[in-house]
Design a protein around this motif. Structure first.
Motif, PDB file in Angstrom:
ATOM      1  N   GLU A 114      13.116   5.609   4.189  1.00  0.00           N
ATOM      2  CA  GLU A 114      12.277   6.646   3.581  1.00  0.00           C
ATOM      3  C   GLU A 114      13.017   7.934   3.234  1.00  0.00           C
ATOM      4  OE1 GLU A 114       9.655   5.583   2.555  1.00  0.00           O
ATOM      5  OE2 GLU A 114       9.142   3.918   3.872  1.00  0.00           O
ATOM      6  N   LEU A 115      14.059   8.265   3.967  1.00  0.00           N
ATOM      7  CA  LEU A 115      14.768   9.505   3.654  1.00  0.00           C
ATOM      8  C   LEU A 115      16.022   9.251   2.813  1.00  0.00           C
ATOM      9  CD1 LEU A 115      14.510  11.479   7.057  1.00  0.00           C
ATOM     10  CD2 LEU A 115      12.849  11.355   5.188  1.00  0.00           C
ATOM     11  N   HIS A 116      16.560   8.022   2.910  1.00  0.00           N
ATOM     12  CA  HIS A 116      17.793   7.737   2.159  1.00  0.00           C
ATOM     13  C   HIS A 116      17.609   6.629   1.124  1.00  0.00           C
ATOM     14  CE1 HIS A 116      20.359  10.458   4.543  1.00  0.00           C
ATOM     15  NE2 HIS A 116      19.452  10.207   5.472  1.00  0.00           N
ATOM     16  N   ASP A 121     -10.190  -2.164   3.769  1.00  0.00           N
ATOM     17  CA  ASP A 121      -8.956  -2.174   4.582  1.00  0.00           C
ATOM     18  C   ASP A 121      -7.873  -1.320   3.919  1.00  0.00           C
ATOM     19  OD1 ASP A 121      -9.930  -3.896   6.552  1.00  0.00           O
ATOM     20  OD2 ASP A 121      -9.498  -5.653   5.309  1.00  0.00           O
ATOM     21  N   CYS A 122      -7.723  -1.520   2.618  1.00  0.00           N
ATOM     22  CA  CYS A 122      -6.684  -0.773   1.894  1.00  0.00           C
ATOM     23  C   CYS A 122      -7.026   0.711   1.846  1.00  0.00           C
ATOM     24  CB  CYS A 122      -6.508  -1.304   0.470  1.00  0.00           C
ATOM     25  SG  CYS A 122      -5.677  -2.903   0.434  1.00  0.00           S
ATOM     26  N   GLN A 123      -8.291   1.011   1.668  1.00  0.00           N
ATOM     27  CA  GLN A 123      -8.681   2.422   1.625  1.00  0.00           C
ATOM     28  C   GLN A 123      -8.407   3.101   2.963  1.00  0.00           C
ATOM     29  OE1 GLN A 123     -12.728   2.263   0.234  1.00  0.00           O
ATOM     30  NE2 GLN A 123     -12.074   1.943  -1.887  1.00  0.00           N
ATOM     31  N   ALA A 124      -8.727   2.379   4.051  1.00  0.00           N
ATOM     32  CA  ALA A 124      -8.466   2.948   5.380  1.00  0.00           C
ATOM     33  C   ALA A 124      -6.965   3.133   5.594  1.00  0.00           C
ATOM     34  CB  ALA A 124      -9.058   2.041   6.454  1.00  0.00           C
ATOM     35  N   ALA A 125      -6.185   2.128   5.145  1.00  0.00           N
ATOM     36  CA  ALA A 125      -4.724   2.225   5.312  1.00  0.00           C
ATOM     37  C   ALA A 125      -4.182   3.389   4.496  1.00  0.00           C
ATOM     38  CB  ALA A 125      -4.056   0.917   4.884  1.00  0.00           C
ATOM     39  N   ARG A 126      -4.717   3.549   3.286  1.00  0.00           N
ATOM     40  CA  ARG A 126      -4.265   4.683   2.449  1.00  0.00           C
ATOM     41  C   ARG A 126      -4.567   6.006   3.135  1.00  0.00           C
ATOM     42  NH1 ARG A 126      -3.030   4.069  -3.188  1.00  0.00           N
ATOM     43  NH2 ARG A 126      -3.811   6.164  -3.606  1.00  0.00           N
ATOM     44  N   VAL A 143       0.851  -1.196   0.000  1.00  0.00           N
ATOM     45  CA  VAL A 143       0.000   0.000   0.000  1.00  0.00           C
ATOM     46  C   VAL A 143       0.889   1.249   0.000  1.00  0.00           C
ATOM     47  CG1 VAL A 143      -1.796   1.269   1.251  1.00  0.00           C
ATOM     48  CG2 VAL A 143      -1.816  -1.237   1.234  1.00  0.00           C
ATOM     49  N   TRP A 144       1.943   1.181   0.826  1.00  0.00           N
ATOM     50  CA  TRP A 144       2.869   2.322   0.930  1.00  0.00           C
ATOM     51  C   TRP A 144       3.554   2.579  -0.417  1.00  0.00           C
ATOM     52  CZ3 TRP A 144       3.830   6.297   3.980  1.00  0.00           C
ATOM     53  CH2 TRP A 144       5.059   6.971   3.881  1.00  0.00           C
ATOM     54  N   ALA A 145       3.952   1.498  -1.088  1.00  0.00           N
ATOM     55  CA  ALA A 145       4.672   1.652  -2.362  1.00  0.00           C
ATOM     56  C   ALA A 145       3.799   2.352  -3.400  1.00  0.00           C
ATOM     57  CB  ALA A 145       5.120   0.287  -2.878  1.00  0.00           C
ATOM     58  N   ASN A 146       2.487   2.217  -3.258  1.00  0.00           N
ATOM     59  CA  ASN A 146       1.579   2.780  -4.261  1.00  0.00           C
ATOM     60  C   ASN A 146       0.901   4.065  -3.776  1.00  0.00           C
ATOM     61  OD1 ASN A 146       0.389   2.457  -6.856  1.00  0.00           O
ATOM     62  ND2 ASN A 146      -1.556   1.942  -5.848  1.00  0.00           N
ATOM     63  N   ILE A 147       1.332   4.556  -2.614  1.00  0.00           N
ATOM     64  CA  ILE A 147       0.568   5.617  -1.951  1.00  0.00           C
ATOM     65  C   ILE A 147       0.533   6.918  -2.761  1.00  0.00           C
ATOM     66  CG2 ILE A 147       2.505   6.479  -0.527  1.00  0.00           C
ATOM     67  CD1 ILE A 147      -0.979   6.059   0.903  1.00  0.00           C
ATOM     68  N   ASN A 148       1.554   7.162  -3.548  1.00  0.00           N
ATOM     69  CA  ASN A 148       1.555   8.414  -4.321  1.00  0.00           C
ATOM     70  C   ASN A 148       0.941   8.247  -5.708  1.00  0.00           C
ATOM     71  OD1 ASN A 148       2.736  10.058  -2.297  1.00  0.00           O
ATOM     72  ND2 ASN A 148       4.756   9.188  -2.760  1.00  0.00           N
ATOM     73  N   LEU A 179       1.393  10.966   6.195  1.00  0.00           N
ATOM     74  CA  LEU A 179       2.782  10.566   6.414  1.00  0.00           C
ATOM     75  C   LEU A 179       3.551  10.590   5.093  1.00  0.00           C
ATOM     76  CD1 LEU A 179       5.057   9.468   8.201  1.00  0.00           C
ATOM     77  CD2 LEU A 179       4.108   7.166   7.887  1.00  0.00           C
ATOM     78  N   ALA A 180       2.875  10.107   4.021  1.00  0.00           N
ATOM     79  CA  ALA A 180       3.553  10.057   2.715  1.00  0.00           C
ATOM     80  C   ALA A 180       3.918  11.456   2.244  1.00  0.00           C
ATOM     81  CB  ALA A 180       2.661   9.355   1.692  1.00  0.00           C
ATOM     82  N   SER A 181       2.972  12.399   2.331  1.00  0.00           N
ATOM     83  CA  SER A 181       3.303  13.726   1.809  1.00  0.00           C
ATOM     84  C   SER A 181       4.315  14.422   2.714  1.00  0.00           C
ATOM     85  CB  SER A 181       2.053  14.581   1.588  1.00  0.00           C
ATOM     86  OG  SER A 181       1.402  14.776   2.817  1.00  0.00           O
ATOM     87  N   ALA A 182       4.212  14.210   4.026  1.00  0.00           N
ATOM     88  CA  ALA A 182       5.184  14.837   4.933  1.00  0.00           C
ATOM     89  C   ALA A 182       6.577  14.237   4.735  1.00  0.00           C
ATOM     90  CB  ALA A 182       4.741  14.673   6.380  1.00  0.00           C
ATOM     91  N   THR A 183       6.640  12.935   4.406  1.00  0.00           N
ATOM     92  CA  THR A 183       7.938  12.283   4.179  1.00  0.00           C
ATOM     93  C   THR A 183       8.609  12.867   2.940  1.00  0.00           C
ATOM     94  OG1 THR A 183       7.102  10.254   5.170  1.00  0.00           O
ATOM     95  CG2 THR A 183       9.083  10.051   3.828  1.00  0.00           C
TER      96      THR A 183
END
Lengths: 198, 208
Positions: free
Chosen positions: B169-171, A35-40, A18-23, A46-50
């Motif tokens: 995630e950062l590196h 479940d996936c929608q809730a996780a997204r 899910v994380w790999a596809n988050i963007n 977190l994804a945009s802040a990262t």
């Protein structure tokens, strides 16, 4: 929160996926899986802040080495440098003030510099030894080199033709070393240890 | 088009550019540095200094300590370079030296804090540990609530989890590279990153 300590969602999917596809847009499964929608939703912030943090840190002008740090590191390296063997260059004549020697590392630098003059060729390990004309005999007093033997490893681009390269490289290395060090090169063993993409 | 008739014509032409400026593969620089070539080592230092500093800052939250850790790690890299068997592994290896340096410093801080706490001098505050004041986040991070949320959440993450998350995630290190850098199995890294994400996502939800 749909996320859990195990990293696996109720639907069986790994949060990593899910994380790999988050963007990107949700894939077929994610589009319909609660479940996936809730996780997204949990991960979106977190994804945009990262992503922002990577850019912010890269542009943060406080995050630079302390002035002089690089020079200090290199100075330590220079003090502790492994210069390889010391090669005697000139046979001291009885009236000479003393022997002339050169470090293996200094000769290796000349060899590698010569390699760097060739497109898509990188000189790597280099060993240099002294060759005396009469093998098996102890060198004369002072033990100067009558010639040098060079062993050199290379990595070359996939499109480089090795036989003509080797001929040209041998010539240039022999000329460069003799010109700078003053001792002829008797042999240059070349080992192509890797072929890289151009 | 002219036909080439002589093999020697195929020999790569010496370049016009100064050889010293030439871009070389990282593994070549590593092998040369192992061979005692300080100029190649200097090029490696230049290409990693900032990267490692960013890692140090996110691990230690103190720029001065991060700068010291980078310097110590790179000197250690020079000294241990002959022991690196695979020059291609340099990237993960140098991250390993820096990550371990940071984790050791954090452990030392924790010990200091514990002994001070026993004496009743310092209360428990994750943002202030044994005399080390965290450097404030950059101005850019403070302009966004989410950015500030991540900044804070990251400082409250246990060091081992934080190291895994920052490297990933950062590196953008791979799981096997992180496993190598930290010295734990890949499965442990996966677990730590999953826990880190959960912790961070929870922490940040308070900032929305």
């Amino acid at each position: 929160m749909a996320l859990s300590e195990t990293g696996r969602l109720g639907c069986g999917r790994d949060v990593d996926d899910v994380w790999a596809n988050i963007n990107h847009e949700p894939d077929k499964h994610e589009a319909t899986c609660p479940d996936c929608q809730a996780a997204r939703a949990d991960l979106a912030g977190l994804a945009s802040a990262t992503t922002a943090m990577v850019e912010t840190d890269r542009d943060d002008d406080r995050l630079v080495g302390r002035p002089g740090a690089l020079a200090a590191i290199v100075a330590i390296a220079r003090t502790e440098v492994r210069r390889g063997r010391t090669l005697p260059l000139l046979t001291a004549s009885p009236d000479a003030a003393g022997q002339v020697t050169i470090s293996e590392q200094a000769v290796a630098s000349i060899v590698r510099e010569t390699c760097d003059g060739f497109d898509d060729v990188e000189g790597r390990r280099c060993r240099v030894t002294v060759v005396n004309e009469q093998p098996g005999q102890a060198p004369a007093s002072g033990g100067g080199a009558t010639s040098l033997a060079v062993q050199l490893s290379l990595t070359v681009g996939g499109s480089v033709r090795i036989p003509p390269l080797v001929t040209e490289l041998r010539d240039r290395v022999a000329v460069a070393v003799e010109r700078r060090v003053g001792v002829p090169v008797a042999s240059i063993a070349i080992h192509v240890e890797d072929l890289h993409d151009a | 088009m002219l036909e080439k008739t002589d093999d020697a014509d195929d020999a790569p032409r010496p370049e016009a550019a100064t050889p010293a400026d030439r871009a070389l593969r990282e593994s070549t620089l590593v092998v040369r540095a192992q061979d005692g070539d300080v100029a190649s080592f200097e090029r490696l230092v230049r290409s990693y200094e900032k990267e490692l500093l960013r890692l140090g800052y996110r691990m230690l939250t103190d720029i001065g300590e991060a700068q010291d850790a980078v310097q110590d790690s790179l000197v250690l890299a020079w000294r241990r370079l002959p022991t690196l068997k695979d020059p291609q592994a340099f990237h993960a290896w140098v991250y390993q030296l820096m990550t371990r340096q940071c984790l050791n410093l954090l452990r030392a801080r924790k010990r200091r804090r514990t002994s001070l706490t026993h004496e009743g001098d310092v209360g428990h505050d994750p943002h202030r540990s044994a005399g080390v004041e965290a450097d404030p986040p950059s101005a850019a991070a403070q302009t966004s609530a989410l950015g500030a949320g991540l900044d804070v959440a990251l400082t409250t993450l246990p060091a081992e989890l934080r190291a895994c998350w920052v490297l990933k995630e950062l590196h953008h290190l791979s799981y096997p590279e992180i496993a190598y850098a930290i010295g734990v199995p890949v499965a442990t890294v996966r677990g730590r990153i999953a826990r880190a994400r959960l912790h961070l996502a929870r922490g940040m939800s308070e900032w929305r």
